[in-house]
Design an enzyme around this catalytic site. Structure first.
Site, PDB file in Angstrom:
ATOM      1  N   ALA A 125       3.558  -0.885   4.498  1.00  0.00           N
ATOM      2  CA  ALA A 125       2.785  -1.190   5.952  1.00  0.00           C
ATOM      3  C   ALA A 125       2.321  -2.242   6.420  1.00  0.00           C
ATOM      4  O   ALA A 125       2.224  -2.652   7.737  1.00  0.00           O
ATOM      5  CB  ALA A 125       1.887   0.207   6.261  1.00  0.00           C
ATOM      6  N   ARG A 144       8.075  -0.021  13.371  1.00  0.00           N
ATOM      7  CA  ARG A 144       8.537  -0.566  12.201  1.00  0.00           C
ATOM      8  C   ARG A 144       9.538  -1.451  12.152  1.00  0.00           C
ATOM      9  O   ARG A 144       9.996  -1.934  11.013  1.00  0.00           O
ATOM     10  CB  ARG A 144       8.892   0.716  11.111  1.00  0.00           C
ATOM     11  CG  ARG A 144       7.997   1.720  10.597  1.00  0.00           C
ATOM     12  CD  ARG A 144       8.465   2.674   9.512  1.00  0.00           C
ATOM     13  NE  ARG A 144       7.727   3.745   9.769  1.00  0.00           N
ATOM     14  CZ  ARG A 144       6.543   3.969   9.032  1.00  0.00           C
ATOM     15  NH1 ARG A 144       6.286   3.217   8.099  1.00  0.00           N
ATOM     16  NH2 ARG A 144       6.009   5.290   9.236  1.00  0.00           N
ATOM     17  N   ASP A 160       0.914 -15.437   6.569  1.00  0.00           N
ATOM     18  CA  ASP A 160       0.308 -16.793   6.286  1.00  0.00           C
ATOM     19  C   ASP A 160       0.129 -17.250   4.892  1.00  0.00           C
ATOM     20  O   ASP A 160       0.433 -18.526   4.518  1.00  0.00           O
ATOM     21  CB  ASP A 160      -0.984 -17.037   6.980  1.00  0.00           C
ATOM     22  CG  ASP A 160      -1.186 -16.896   8.442  1.00  0.00           C
ATOM     23  OD1 ASP A 160      -0.013 -17.059   8.884  1.00  0.00           O
ATOM     24  OD2 ASP A 160      -2.154 -16.715   9.010  1.00  0.00           O
ATOM     25  N   HIS A 189      12.623  -3.158   1.561  1.00  0.00           N
ATOM     26  CA  HIS A 189      12.104  -2.107   1.972  1.00  0.00           C
ATOM     27  C   HIS A 189      13.260  -0.699   1.347  1.00  0.00           C
ATOM     28  O   HIS A 189      14.540  -1.001   1.401  1.00  0.00           O
ATOM     29  CB  HIS A 189      12.243  -1.911   3.473  1.00  0.00           C
ATOM     30  CG  HIS A 189      11.126  -2.775   4.073  1.00  0.00           C
ATOM     31  ND1 HIS A 189       9.972  -2.628   3.926  1.00  0.00           N
ATOM     32  CD2 HIS A 189      11.562  -3.956   4.529  1.00  0.00           C
ATOM     33  CE1 HIS A 189       9.418  -3.688   4.310  1.00  0.00           C
ATOM     34  NE2 HIS A 189      10.332  -4.653   4.953  1.00  0.00           N
ATOM     35  N   LEU A 190      12.298   0.184   0.833  1.00  0.00           N
ATOM     36  CA  LEU A 190      13.354   1.203   0.317  1.00  0.00           C
ATOM     37  C   LEU A 190      14.125   2.009   1.635  1.00  0.00           C
ATOM     38  O   LEU A 190      15.279   2.125   1.322  1.00  0.00           O
ATOM     39  CB  LEU A 190      12.389   2.340  -0.046  1.00  0.00           C
ATOM     40  CG  LEU A 190      11.485   1.919  -1.595  1.00  0.00           C
ATOM     41  CD1 LEU A 190      10.351   2.929  -1.909  1.00  0.00           C
ATOM     42  CD2 LEU A 190      12.743   2.109  -2.697  1.00  0.00           C
ATOM     43  N   SER A 191      13.480   2.313   2.499  1.00  0.00           N
ATOM     44  CA  SER A 191      13.961   2.930   3.655  1.00  0.00           C
ATOM     45  C   SER A 191      14.560   1.646   4.677  1.00  0.00           C
ATOM     46  O   SER A 191      14.189   0.390   4.503  1.00  0.00           O
ATOM     47  CB  SER A 191      12.951   3.718   4.533  1.00  0.00           C
ATOM     48  OG  SER A 191      12.008   2.856   4.946  1.00  0.00           O
ATOM     49  N   ARG A 224       5.632  12.149  -3.004  1.00  0.00           N
ATOM     50  CA  ARG A 224       5.610  12.846  -1.709  1.00  0.00           C
ATOM     51  C   ARG A 224       6.764  12.267  -1.013  1.00  0.00           C
ATOM     52  O   ARG A 224       7.108  11.177  -1.278  1.00  0.00           O
ATOM     53  CB  ARG A 224       4.248  12.405  -0.833  1.00  0.00           C
ATOM     54  CG  ARG A 224       2.986  13.202  -1.576  1.00  0.00           C
ATOM     55  CD  ARG A 224       1.679  13.121  -0.539  1.00  0.00           C
ATOM     56  NE  ARG A 224       0.709  13.724  -1.179  1.00  0.00           N
ATOM     57  CZ  ARG A 224       0.073  13.155  -2.043  1.00  0.00           C
ATOM     58  NH1 ARG A 224       0.008  11.732  -2.302  1.00  0.00           N
ATOM     59  NH2 ARG A 224      -1.086  13.831  -2.510  1.00  0.00           N
ATOM     60  N   HIS A 237       4.260  -4.584   9.161  1.00  0.00           N
ATOM     61  CA  HIS A 237       4.168  -4.489  10.452  1.00  0.00           C
ATOM     62  C   HIS A 237       2.755  -4.968  11.131  1.00  0.00           C
ATOM     63  O   HIS A 237       2.613  -4.800  12.395  1.00  0.00           O
ATOM     64  CB  HIS A 237       4.434  -3.304  10.940  1.00  0.00           C
ATOM     65  CG  HIS A 237       5.619  -2.367   9.799  1.00  0.00           C
ATOM     66  ND1 HIS A 237       6.639  -2.892  10.019  1.00  0.00           N
ATOM     67  CD2 HIS A 237       5.543  -1.291   9.078  1.00  0.00           C
ATOM     68  CE1 HIS A 237       7.590  -2.105   9.268  1.00  0.00           C
ATOM     69  NE2 HIS A 237       6.767  -1.190   8.544  1.00  0.00           N
ATOM     70  N   PRO A 249       0.942  -1.180   0.052  1.00  0.00           N
ATOM     71  CA  PRO A 249       0.148   0.013   0.093  1.00  0.00           C
ATOM     72  C   PRO A 249       0.737   1.299  -0.165  1.00  0.00           C
ATOM     73  O   PRO A 249       1.902   1.394   0.722  1.00  0.00           O
ATOM     74  CB  PRO A 249      -0.888  -0.013   1.237  1.00  0.00           C
ATOM     75  CG  PRO A 249      -0.148  -1.149   2.038  1.00  0.00           C
ATOM     76  CD  PRO A 249       0.449  -2.147   1.111  1.00  0.00           C
ATOM     77  N   ASN A 250       0.355   2.176  -0.676  1.00  0.00           N
ATOM     78  CA  ASN A 250       0.722   3.722  -0.907  1.00  0.00           C
ATOM     79  C   ASN A 250       2.028   3.570  -1.671  1.00  0.00           C
ATOM     80  O   ASN A 250       2.549   4.931  -2.125  1.00  0.00           O
ATOM     81  CB  ASN A 250       0.927   4.270   0.762  1.00  0.00           C
ATOM     82  CG  ASN A 250      -0.105   4.425   1.412  1.00  0.00           C
ATOM     83  OD1 ASN A 250      -1.262   4.856   0.844  1.00  0.00           O
ATOM     84  ND2 ASN A 250      -0.142   3.804   2.636  1.00  0.00           N
TER      85      ASN A 250
HETATM   86  O1  CA2 Z   1      10.661   1.529   3.258  1.00  0.00           O
HETATM   87  C1  CA2 Z   1      10.056   0.720   2.687  1.00  0.00           C
HETATM   88  O2  CA2 Z   1       9.978   0.376   1.635  1.00  0.00           O
HETATM   89  C2  CA2 Z   1       8.391   0.757   3.333  1.00  0.00           C
HETATM   90  O3  CA2 Z   1       7.896  -0.625   3.174  1.00  0.00           O
HETATM   91  C3  CA2 Z   1       7.552   1.720   2.927  1.00  0.00           C
HETATM   92  C4  CA2 Z   1       6.136   1.868   3.766  1.00  0.00           C
HETATM   93  C5  CA2 Z   1       6.329   1.877   5.191  1.00  0.00           C
HETATM   94  O4  CA2 Z   1       5.153   1.664   5.880  1.00  0.00           O
HETATM   95  C6  CA2 Z   1       7.450   0.745   5.749  1.00  0.00           C
HETATM   96  O5  CA2 Z   1       7.582   1.127   7.033  1.00  0.00           O
HETATM   97  C7  CA2 Z   1       8.779   0.670   4.826  1.00  0.00           C
HETATM   98  C8  CA2 Z   1       5.514   3.036   3.312  1.00  0.00           C
HETATM   99  C9  CA2 Z   1       5.193   3.169   1.609  1.00  0.00           C
HETATM  100  C10 CA2 Z   1       4.314   4.363   1.446  1.00  0.00           C
HETATM  101  O6  CA2 Z   1       5.016   4.914   0.236  1.00  0.00           O
HETATM  102  C11 CA2 Z   1       4.938   6.375   0.145  1.00  0.00           C
HETATM  103  C12 CA2 Z   1       5.265   6.721  -0.948  1.00  0.00           C
HETATM  104  C13 CA2 Z   1       5.349   8.084  -1.306  1.00  0.00           C
HETATM  105  C14 CA2 Z   1       4.604   8.981  -0.269  1.00  0.00           C
HETATM  106  C15 CA2 Z   1       4.363   8.514   0.645  1.00  0.00           C
HETATM  107  C16 CA2 Z   1       4.095   7.065   1.013  1.00  0.00           C
END
Ligand code: CA2
Length: 146
Positions: free
Chosen positions: A76, A110, A86, A99-101, A17, A79, A9-10
């Site tokens: 997300a 996280r 499963d 994960h990117l971050s 952003r 977590h 998601p997202n």
């Molecule tokens: O670092 C990652 O790849 C994450 O999986 C990204 C998730 C976050 O909930 C994880 O803890 C770490 C969030 C993805 C949301 O992506 C966005 C991209 C642009 C603007 C806002 C959110």
């Protein structure tokens, strides 16, 4: 060799952003870079993004009969989702979590991943390279087993 690449998601918002956290690349640009590396490796990749847990789970189920491995950024759901964990455990395909971050240097919530215990490994904190390193890792892992 076929690999399913799943984005949670997202991640469709990438590039628009929070570039300071997730980088400036769009999801389309990430998918192109994955496809370029896949072509070099001689691997077929299918990429899919969804904001819905159920859709991600349906794709995981389908992969059981169509793919050799899964590369997943559960976003997300990493977590929160026992259901995704499963599904991955049920299909028992080799899975790499990316994960990117760096999820271990951000908020405490996280640092817990429901997916990590059913994955071969986790790559976190390298932006686009997390996906590319992840693809190489799953490719090498599957090749060893063939
Ligand atoms: O670092 C990652 O790849 C994450 O999986 C990204 C998730 C976050 O909930 C994880 O803890 C770490 C969030 C993805 C949301 O992506 C966005 C991209 C642009 C603007 C806002 C959110």
């Amino acid at each position: 060799m076929k690999i399913l690449v799943l984005h949670g998601p997202n991640l469709n918002l990438l590039g628009s952003r929070e570039p300071e956290v997730y980088g400036a690349l769009t999801l389309g640009e990430i998918n192109s870079a994955i496809s370029t590396l896949a072509h070099e490796l001689g691997v077929e990749v299918m990429t899919f993004q969804s904001n819905s847990e159920g859709e991600l789970i349906d794709r995981i189920h389908s992969a059981a009969v169509t793919c050799d491995g899964i590369l997943i950024n559960p976003a997300a759901y990493t977590h929160t989702s026992v259901a995704i964990r499963d599904a991955l455990a049920a299909v028992a395909l080799p899975t790499v979590e990316v994960h990117l971050s760096n999820i271990h240097r951000r908020e405490e919530f996280r640092t817990r991943s429901f997916v990590a215990p059913v994955a071969i490994g986790q790559i976190s904190g390298f932006g686009l390279d997390s996906y590319l390193l992840g693809l190489r890792a799953i490719f090498n892992h599957i090749k060893k087993g063939l």
